[in-house]
Design a protein around this motif. Structure first.
Motif, PDB file in Angstrom:
ATOM      1  N   GLN A   3      40.516  35.765  42.205  1.00  0.00           N
ATOM      2  CA  GLN A   3      39.204  36.383  42.033  1.00  0.00           C
ATOM      3  C   GLN A   3      39.058  36.962  40.631  1.00  0.00           C
ATOM      4  OE1 GLN A   3      36.833  36.084  44.201  1.00  0.00           O
ATOM      5  NE2 GLN A   3      35.331  37.244  43.002  1.00  0.00           N
ATOM      6  N   PHE A   4      40.117  37.568  40.120  1.00  0.00           N
ATOM      7  CA  PHE A   4      40.076  38.115  38.759  1.00  0.00           C
ATOM      8  C   PHE A   4      39.885  37.001  37.729  1.00  0.00           C
ATOM      9  CE2 PHE A   4      42.480  38.982  34.852  1.00  0.00           C
ATOM     10  CZ  PHE A   4      41.744  40.059  34.348  1.00  0.00           C
ATOM     11  N   LEU A   6      38.454  34.168  38.271  1.00  0.00           N
ATOM     12  CA  LEU A   6      37.088  33.666  38.412  1.00  0.00           C
ATOM     13  C   LEU A   6      36.095  34.578  37.715  1.00  0.00           C
ATOM     14  CD1 LEU A   6      35.075  31.681  39.650  1.00  0.00           C
ATOM     15  CD2 LEU A   6      35.083  33.099  41.719  1.00  0.00           C
ATOM     16  N   GLU A   7      36.263  35.882  37.853  1.00  0.00           N
ATOM     17  CA  GLU A   7      35.333  36.829  37.236  1.00  0.00           C
ATOM     18  C   GLU A   7      35.441  36.829  35.715  1.00  0.00           C
ATOM     19  OE1 GLU A   7      36.305  40.516  39.022  1.00  0.00           O
ATOM     20  OE2 GLU A   7      35.344  40.057  40.960  1.00  0.00           O
ATOM     21  N   THR A   8      36.570  36.421  35.184  1.00  0.00           N
ATOM     22  CA  THR A   8      36.759  36.409  33.727  1.00  0.00           C
ATOM     23  C   THR A   8      36.749  35.001  33.149  1.00  0.00           C
ATOM     24  OG1 THR A   8      39.168  36.411  34.025  1.00  0.00           O
ATOM     25  CG2 THR A   8      38.074  38.551  33.757  1.00  0.00           C
ATOM     26  N   TRP A  10      34.375  33.205  32.263  1.00  0.00           N
ATOM     27  CA  TRP A  10      33.390  33.047  31.191  1.00  0.00           C
ATOM     28  C   TRP A  10      33.969  33.398  29.828  1.00  0.00           C
ATOM     29  CZ3 TRP A  10      31.882  37.427  28.446  1.00  0.00           C
ATOM     30  CH2 TRP A  10      32.246  38.654  28.997  1.00  0.00           C
ATOM     31  N   ALA A  57      41.146  29.101  38.165  1.00  0.00           N
ATOM     32  CA  ALA A  57      39.892  29.655  38.672  1.00  0.00           C
ATOM     33  C   ALA A  57      39.066  28.627  39.449  1.00  0.00           C
ATOM     34  CB  ALA A  57      39.067  30.216  37.522  1.00  0.00           C
ATOM     35  N   THR A  61      35.920  28.480  43.032  1.00  0.00           N
ATOM     36  CA  THR A  61      34.505  28.107  42.889  1.00  0.00           C
ATOM     37  C   THR A  61      34.105  26.997  43.853  1.00  0.00           C
ATOM     38  OG1 THR A  61      34.937  26.427  41.175  1.00  0.00           O
ATOM     39  CG2 THR A  61      34.622  28.712  40.445  1.00  0.00           C
ATOM     40  N   GLN A  64      31.492  27.112  46.884  1.00  0.00           N
ATOM     41  CA  GLN A  64      30.924  28.452  46.779  1.00  0.00           C
ATOM     42  C   GLN A  64      29.630  28.373  45.962  1.00  0.00           C
ATOM     43  OE1 GLN A  64      32.126  31.127  48.385  1.00  0.00           O
ATOM     44  NE2 GLN A  64      33.759  29.804  49.214  1.00  0.00           N
ATOM     45  N   TYR A  67      27.082  31.589  40.673  1.00  0.00           N
ATOM     46  CA  TYR A  67      26.525  32.893  40.311  1.00  0.00           C
ATOM     47  C   TYR A  67      26.369  32.968  38.801  1.00  0.00           C
ATOM     48  CZ  TYR A  67      31.115  34.712  38.846  1.00  0.00           C
ATOM     49  OH  TYR A  67      32.296  34.920  38.204  1.00  0.00           O
ATOM     50  N   VAL A  69      25.761  35.103  35.046  1.00  0.00           N
ATOM     51  CA  VAL A  69      26.082  36.277  34.236  1.00  0.00           C
ATOM     52  C   VAL A  69      25.039  36.363  33.128  1.00  0.00           C
ATOM     53  CG1 VAL A  69      27.792  37.379  32.733  1.00  0.00           C
ATOM     54  CG2 VAL A  69      28.538  36.075  34.743  1.00  0.00           C
ATOM     55  N   ILE A  87      28.422  30.299  36.530  1.00  0.00           N
ATOM     56  CA  ILE A  87      29.783  30.029  36.968  1.00  0.00           C
ATOM     57  C   ILE A  87      29.705  29.219  38.251  1.00  0.00           C
ATOM     58  CG2 ILE A  87      32.033  31.042  37.459  1.00  0.00           C
ATOM     59  CD1 ILE A  87      30.889  31.773  34.719  1.00  0.00           C
TER      60      ILE A  87
END
Length: 622
Positions: A3-4, A6-8, A10, A57, A61, A64, A67, A69, A87
């Motif tokens: 999850q971390f 995936l969130e980073t 970008w 990552a 995704t 899913q 989403y 940013v 993403i």
């Protein structure tokens, strides 16, 4: 952890950007004691980290929802611009492909450019390319996509012109830059013209707007035609295709990235804008027409080329022409699959031929031959590249071409004929090149041509393995149809066209057929060999027009602008000289001059009043 990542994810473009910036000190020779090699190793490490981050990552995704940013950038006078990122599994998967191919290209470059003096600059530019392509994959905003495409155009110019002491390299870099700038100029017009109609540049919002938009047909047609001009240049489509041919003067490791994913940057934007293009049937028809003409024309031209690099460049243009057909017929999934499968096979073909070019005196395929016994790895890689690029089951392009042709089978059957013909011509062209390079007996230019070092063999072997296993990867992701869902007629046509093209070419170029091959009509042969006379048309139209305008501007600048400036200068010099001789040093003379000047100025200012009085007196006297 996933999850971390995936969130980073970008932040992945920053890896390559940091690597490119860290390599800069070795480019102009600021750091000399270590030599330029650390610049390459730094970029290799950063590209590897970017690849690992994207790959780890990606599972998070899959299946899913995407989403977004939003990074605020500019807010003024009612205009709010933000950097929109999306993403999703598609965008993260695209970054995996870009980072993976760039990693292999950089390893390949260690062997290919071992003694090259431009090592640091080369790796810096590769880092810039990777950062730009990854940013384009994530970007969900048309305006910033345009900005990134402009940066990539500049990168193409610098990378093609790496060996700038060679005249042909300078010419190739200049032509590549100017040709792409033509399409970019129209693209900018389309980007600016779309804003008043939709009120947004966000791709997701543009798709929602296009679903219910009610706009003037003429206006949206003009905007749509302008928007496809940019991808035409990036994807080397007729008539903006010459730059890819000229860009082959650059280093082969950069060609790996350019022929596989850089040319696909225009296709990526094209796919994103497909809902907007569907608003105008004329724009969709234009895309189909451009793609069909390029696909068939470039396939024919590739057959007549003798330069090993030019054969591949025209095959790239032909394949991307099929992508234009897919987008023009609203087959986005087929277009994405075509881009993906083409990337790996095209990169593998460039690696194989680059290995031949590296230690051969010539790039002329007619002067090579008999390399199969001396270059088995390069030859095997070329065979896999051919089979991966044509409709040969079960490799990747077979499924991509099948998906495209199946979607056209009931609606536009004449386009199915185009796909089949392009597949057969591509098979013929690539088999011809393989036969001339690796088949037959060794010639003078290829008698001493050993296999290349491990730095160039390793990426070839990795990419060859991935090309062979790509269908299994796609199957595990449920991206391939089952055998029960196949259109058997289309599948058989693709298979037989591949067999026909490869067989005829092998018979001609591996058999005892007299060579060079001559067509019955010399005019047709010259038409194909000279690129449909496109370069001559450019010289007689665009180049001639620019030359005449430049000469006219030179005449105006020299005789009008310079003439006025020179006249003012001469008048100033003359006035100064006259004042010099009229200066006496007497106070009363200066006072008289001032009074005289004030008097003349007063007469000039009050002349309308005195003039009217004088006219009244003259009328009364009569």
């Amino acid at each position: 952890m996933a999850q971390f990542l995936l969130e980073t994810v970008w932040l992945v473009p920053l890896y390559a950007l940091i690597g490119g910036l860290l390599a800069v000190p070795w480019s102009p020779g600021i750091i000399r004691r270590t030599g330029p090699r650390p610049a390459g190793y730094v970029n290799l490490i950063m590209t590897f980290l970017a690849f690992v981050h994207s790959a780890l990552a990606f599972p998070a995704t899959w299946n899913q929802p995407a989403y977004q940013v939003f990074i605020p950038w500019l807010s003024t006078a009612g205009l709010n611009l933000s950097i929109d990122l999306e993403i999703s599994s598609i965008s993260v998967g695209a970054m995996i492909v870009v980072c993976g191919l760039n990693l292999l290209a950089q390893i390949y470059a260690i062997g290919y450019m071992e003694m090259d003096w431009g090592w640091g600059r080369f790796y810096s530019l590769l880092g810039m390319f990777e950062a730009g392509l990854c940013a384009l994959a994530l970007c969900n905003n048309l305006f910033f996509s345009y900005v990134i495409l402009e940066i990539l155009t500049l990168g193409t110019y610098l990378l093609v012109g790496l060996w700038f002491i060679q005249p042909l390299v300078v010419t190739g870099a200049r032509d590549a830059f100017l040709t792409k700038r033509v399409g970019d100029l129209f693209l900018l017009m389309g980007v600016l013209g779309l804003w008043p109609l939709s009120g947004t540049w966000n791709y997701t919002e543009l798709a929602e707007w296009a679903a219910s938009a009610n706009v003037n047909p003429t206006l949206i047609t003009l905007v749509g035609l302008a928007l496809i001009a940019g991808p035409m240049g990036k994807c080397a489509q007729f008539p903006l295709h010459l730059w890819l041919d000229e860009a082959m003067e650059g280093p082969v490791p950069s060609t790996i990235l350019r022929n596989s994913v850089v040319v696909a940057s225009g296709a990526w934007v094209l796919i994103k804008l497909q809902p907007v293009f569907s608003l105008s049937p004329i724009v969709s028809s234009a895309m189909v027409g451009i793609g069909a003409i390029t696909a068939v024309g470039a396939s024919l031209i590739a057959i007549a080329q003798v330069d090993v690099k030019r054969c591949l460049s025209y095959s790239v243009s032909a394949y991307l022409g099929l992508v234009f057909i897919a987008v023009g017929t609203q087959q986005d999934e087929a277009a994405l699959l075509l881009v993906l499968t083409h990337a790996f096979s095209a990169a593998l073909l460039v690696m194989s031929t680059g290995a031949v070019v590296w230690n051969s005196i010539t790039q002329n395929v007619t002067l090579l031959g008999g390399l199969w016994s001396r270059r088995p790895v390069s030859g095997l890689a070329y065979i896999v590249g051919i089979l991966g690029l044509i409709g040969f089951p079960p490799l990747g392009s077979f499924w991509a071409l099948l998906k495209l042709a199946d979607g056209l089978w009931t609606t536009k059957p004449w386009l199915v004929a185009v796909v089949i013909a392009v597949n057969a011509l591509t098979a013929f062209s690539l088999t011809r090149e393989f036969s001339l390079i690796f088949g037959g007996k060794p010639k003078q230019m290829s008698e001493r041509s050993p296999e290349v070092g491990w730095q160039m063999v390793l990426p070839m072997m990795i990419l060859m393995s991935f090309t062979l296993h790509l269908p299994l990867i796609l199957q595990s992701l449920s991206l391939l149809p089952s055998w029960a869902e196949l259109n058997k007629d289309v599948a058989l046509l693709l298979i037989w066209s591949s067999i026909f093209g490869c067989s005829i070419s092998a018979v001609i170029y591996l058999g005892n057929v007299p060579k060079p091959i001559r067509l019955p009509w010399k005019g047709l042969q010259d038409l194909i060999a000279y690129d449909f006379y496109t370069p001559k048309f450019y010289r007689m139209s665009i180049v001639l027009s620019v030359d005449l305008i430049s000469k006219l501007a030179d005449i105006v600048d020299r005789f009008v602008v310079d003439g006025i400036v020179n006249l003012v200068g001469l008048a100033s010099i003359g006035g100064g000289e006259s004042l010099k001789y009229s200066t006496s040093g007497q106070t009363q003379f200066y006072a008289f001059t001032v009074l005289l000047g004030v008097g003349v100025l007063g007469i000039f200012v009050t002349w309308p009043y005195w003039g009217n009085q004088f006219l009244d007196m003259m009328l009364l006297s009569r």
